[in-house]
Write a protein that holds these residues in place. Structure first.
Motif, PDB file in Angstrom:
ATOM      1  N   TYR A 181      15.629  38.447   6.838  1.00 56.52           N
ATOM      2  CA  TYR A 181      16.906  38.078   7.453  1.00 56.52           C
ATOM      3  C   TYR A 181      16.920  38.590   8.887  1.00 56.52           C
ATOM      4  N   ASN A 182      17.665  37.883   9.761  1.00 53.72           N
ATOM      5  CA  ASN A 182      17.719  38.410  11.130  1.00 53.72           C
ATOM      6  C   ASN A 182      18.965  39.240  11.422  1.00 53.72           C
ATOM      7  N   VAL A 183      19.891  39.311  10.440  1.00 53.76           N
ATOM      8  CA  VAL A 183      20.999  40.276  10.524  1.00 53.76           C
ATOM      9  C   VAL A 183      21.146  40.912   9.144  1.00 53.76           C
ATOM     10  N   ILE A 184      21.002  42.228   9.078  1.00 48.76           N
ATOM     11  CA  ILE A 184      21.244  42.958   7.823  1.00 48.76           C
ATOM     12  C   ILE A 184      22.397  43.913   8.080  1.00 48.76           C
ATOM     13  N   VAL A 185      23.401  43.876   7.213  1.00 46.25           N
ATOM     14  CA  VAL A 185      24.542  44.775   7.366  1.00 46.25           C
ATOM     15  C   VAL A 185      24.698  45.588   6.087  1.00 46.25           C
ATOM     16  N   ALA A 186      24.901  46.898   6.253  1.00 52.03           N
ATOM     17  CA  ALA A 186      25.111  47.793   5.111  1.00 52.03           C
ATOM     18  C   ALA A 186      26.275  48.711   5.460  1.00 52.03           C
ATOM     19  N   ASN A 187      27.430  48.413   4.898  1.00 54.67           N
ATOM     20  CA  ASN A 187      28.624  49.233   5.139  1.00 54.67           C
ATOM     21  C   ASN A 187      28.859  50.060   3.878  1.00 54.67           C
ATOM     22  N   ILE A 188      28.095  51.161   3.763  1.00 54.74           N
ATOM     23  CA  ILE A 188      28.126  51.921   2.504  1.00 54.74           C
ATOM     24  C   ILE A 188      28.494  53.374   2.826  1.00 54.74           C
ATOM     25  N   VAL A 189      27.654  54.317   2.517  1.00 51.02           N
ATOM     26  CA  VAL A 189      27.862  55.726   2.879  1.00 51.02           C
ATOM     27  C   VAL A 189      26.538  56.280   3.376  1.00 51.02           C
ATOM     28  N   ALA A 190      26.618  57.390   4.084  1.00 55.67           N
ATOM     29  CA  ALA A 190      25.436  57.935   4.763  1.00 55.67           C
ATOM     30  C   ALA A 190      24.246  58.142   3.820  1.00 55.67           C
ATOM     31  N   ASP A 191      24.478  58.759   2.665  1.00 54.10           N
ATOM     32  CA  ASP A 191      23.352  59.064   1.769  1.00 54.10           C
ATOM     33  C   ASP A 191      22.598  57.807   1.349  1.00 54.10           C
ATOM     34  N   ILE A 192      23.362  56.751   1.048  1.00 52.79           N
ATOM     35  CA  ILE A 192      22.718  55.519   0.576  1.00 52.79           C
ATOM     36  C   ILE A 192      22.030  54.806   1.741  1.00 52.79           C
ATOM     37  N   ILE A 193      22.627  54.883   2.923  1.00 55.40           N
ATOM     38  CA  ILE A 193      21.984  54.292   4.109  1.00 55.40           C
ATOM     39  C   ILE A 193      20.660  55.003   4.399  1.00 55.40           C
ATOM     40  N   ILE A 194      20.660  56.325   4.292  1.00 55.00           N
ATOM     41  CA  ILE A 194      19.427  57.088   4.521  1.00 55.00           C
ATOM     42  C   ILE A 194      18.346  56.640   3.529  1.00 55.00           C
ATOM     43  N   GLU A 195      18.743  56.398   2.282  1.00 61.21           N
ATOM     44  CA  GLU A 195      17.800  55.918   1.264  1.00 61.21           C
ATOM     45  C   GLU A 195      17.331  54.498   1.593  1.00 61.21           C
ATOM     46  N   PHE A 196      18.265  53.628   1.963  1.00 63.83           N
ATOM     47  CA  PHE A 196      17.956  52.221   2.243  1.00 63.83           C
ATOM     48  C   PHE A 196      17.074  52.076   3.486  1.00 63.83           C
ATOM     49  N   ASN A 197      17.222  53.009   4.433  1.00 66.57           N
ATOM     50  CA  ASN A 197      16.414  52.952   5.662  1.00 66.57           C
ATOM     51  C   ASN A 197      14.916  52.917   5.377  1.00 66.57           C
ATOM     52  N   LYS A 198      14.512  53.488   4.222  1.00 61.52           N
ATOM     53  CA  LYS A 198      13.080  53.555   3.897  1.00 61.52           C
ATOM     54  C   LYS A 198      12.491  52.168   3.611  1.00 61.52           C
ATOM     55  N   SER A 199      13.334  51.249   3.101  1.00 57.42           N
ATOM     56  CA  SER A 199      12.794  49.948   2.685  1.00 57.42           C
ATOM     57  C   SER A 199      13.346  48.762   3.469  1.00 57.42           C
ATOM     58  N   VAL A 200      14.419  48.957   4.215  1.00 58.73           N
ATOM     59  CA  VAL A 200      15.100  47.821   4.836  1.00 58.73           C
ATOM     60  C   VAL A 200      14.221  47.058   5.829  1.00 58.73           C
ATOM     61  N   GLY A 201      13.279  47.757   6.473  1.00 51.88           N
ATOM     62  CA  GLY A 201      12.433  47.120   7.489  1.00 51.88           C
ATOM     63  C   GLY A 201      11.681  45.903   6.985  1.00 51.88           C
ATOM     64  N   GLN A 202      11.304  45.913   5.708  1.00 50.75           N
ATOM     65  CA  GLN A 202      10.521  44.781   5.177  1.00 50.75           C
ATOM     66  C   GLN A 202      11.357  43.514   5.005  1.00 50.75           C
ATOM     67  N   TYR A 203      12.695  43.656   5.069  1.00 49.79           N
ATOM     68  CA  TYR A 203      13.570  42.483   4.927  1.00 49.79           C
ATOM     69  C   TYR A 203      14.148  42.027   6.271  1.00 49.79           C
ATOM     70  N   LEU A 204      13.794  42.747   7.345  1.00 50.85           N
ATOM     71  CA  LEU A 204      14.344  42.443   8.671  1.00 50.85           C
ATOM     72  C   LEU A 204      13.327  41.668   9.499  1.00 50.85           C
ATOM     73  N   GLU A 205      13.747  40.497   9.969  1.00 47.86           N
ATOM     74  CA  GLU A 205      12.882  39.700  10.855  1.00 47.86           C
ATOM     75  C   GLU A 205      12.578  40.490  12.120  1.00 47.86           C
ATOM     76  N   ASP A 206      11.406  40.254  12.719  1.00 49.84           N
ATOM     77  CA  ASP A 206      11.115  40.844  14.022  1.00 49.84           C
ATOM     78  C   ASP A 206      12.171  40.340  15.000  1.00 49.84           C
ATOM     79  N   GLY A 207      12.749  41.254  15.767  1.00 48.94           N
ATOM     80  CA  GLY A 207      13.803  40.860  16.703  1.00 48.94           C
ATOM     81  C   GLY A 207      15.184  40.831  16.073  1.00 48.94           C
ATOM     82  N   GLY A 208      15.263  41.054  14.745  1.00 44.49           N
ATOM     83  CA  GLY A 208      16.563  41.057  14.074  1.00 44.49           C
ATOM     84  C   GLY A 208      17.289  42.384  14.251  1.00 44.49           C
ATOM     85  N   VAL A 209      18.569  42.418  13.843  1.00 46.43           N
ATOM     86  CA  VAL A 209      19.354  43.652  13.957  1.00 46.43           C
ATOM     87  C   VAL A 209      19.809  44.119  12.575  1.00 46.43           C
ATOM     88  N   TYR A 210      19.889  45.433  12.453  1.00 43.58           N
ATOM     89  CA  TYR A 210      20.330  46.092  11.221  1.00 43.58           C
ATOM     90  C   TYR A 210      21.584  46.885  11.609  1.00 43.58           C
TER      91      TYR A 210
END
Length: 313
Positions: free
Chosen positions: A243-272
């Protein structure tokens, strides 16, 4: 607490086992960063002796349940108490913390139908108007109207972190956008993105009620399955593709966890885009971004809540 409490504030009382007080207190503090009050009588005699050096304690206090604690959260009249309740409930459920929530003097279930007085049509950013489905009197003024019945799912747009995410999406969405919405709640961010011109959006939430609500809200906005789908899942376990836009409006702990894997779903040049971050967790979240190969493009703040826009470094 900066504000003076009066009869117009809503009191939310959360009863939990004393062993869970610290975790539940931290969750409650995410909703109301300006202060909460915690009743914990588990070590009543010891604390009274330590502080006051007396062993005479009011009979009512002695009869209090030592196995339970009560967290009192106060929501001011300009905010939506149900958002606070559903935010707290969702996160307590995620931590497997047993709880009983009461609002003012009535149980949540009895009160759900009365909360609508707190939620009125509101303009967000430059292009959107959020309109609760029960409000017929509104002037769109050329804005795109997002019709929403939040139900018990978190997300009406009135909470600072949701509002910030909506305003941020407006800056980044165009007709080529494909959106992944993690922790989609009521579907508000996905639906907003689609109304702003995105091609399609895919929402994921751990709560089946949220998924059902999000799909119903999409239908309310005349968005069919070809443009919006929501599924029940934990973070990215049901996600495929990029995807070229990924949005996660959750809480810090879960975002820190998600940061480890989110890159594989983000298009080059996309925003998270990440929201739901209380300002006291900023350094941890920034460290997590850098550790996982992200560079911060923008930072937005409102009432102690932060939203970041990042890209692959």
């Amino acid at each position: 607490m900066e504000n003076t409490l009066n009869e117009n504030w809503t009191e939310i009382s959360i009863t939990i086992d004393t062993k869970d007080i610290d975790t539940a207190g931290s969750i409650a503090n995410m909703v109301v960063p300006y202060g909460i009050y915690i009743e914990d009588y588990s070590n009543l005699e010891g604390e009274v002796m330590e502080i006051a050096h007396i062993d005479l304690i009011d009979e009512k206090l002695l009869q209090a349940d030592r196995t339970k604690g009560i967290i009192h959260v106060y929501v001011n009249p300009h905010e939506n108490p149900l958002e606070a309740v559903s935010f707290i409930k969702e996160r307590l459920d995620n931590e497997n913390i047993k709880h009983d929530i009461k609002i003012a003097d009535c149980a949540t279930e009895d009160w759900v139908n009365n909360w609508k007085q707190y939620f009125h049509p509101m303009p967000i950013g430059e292009k959107l108007l959020i309109r609760p489905t029960w409000e017929d009197e509104y002037d769109a003024g050329g804005r795109k109207v997002l019709h929403i019945e939040p139900g018990l799912a978190f997300g009406t747009g009135s909470h600072p972190t949701t509002k910030l995410c909506l305003e941020t999406l407006e800056k980044y969405i165009d007709e080529n956008s494909t959106v992944l919405d993690i922790g989609c709640g009521s579907g508000i961010l996905s639906i907003a993105a689609l109304l702003l011109g995105a091609k399609n959006a895919f929402g994921v939430d751990i709560d089946s009620l949220a998924v059902k609500t999000a799909m119903a809200n999409a239908a309310e906005n005349n968005l069919d399955n070809s443009r919006f789908t929501a599924v029940q899942g934990n973070l990215s376990d049901k996600v495929t593709g990029k995807y070229n836009v990924i949005v996660a409006n959750i809480v810090a702990d879960i975002i820190i966890e998600f940061n480890k894997s989110v890159g594989q779903y983000l298009e080059d040049g996309g925003v998270y885009i990440t929201g739901g971050i209380i300002d006291t967790r900023e350094d941890e979240v920034l460290y997590s971004f850098s550790q996982n190969g992200f560079e911060v493009l923008q930072r937005f703040e409102e009432k102690g809540w932060l939203v970041f826009v990042v890209k692959k470094a």
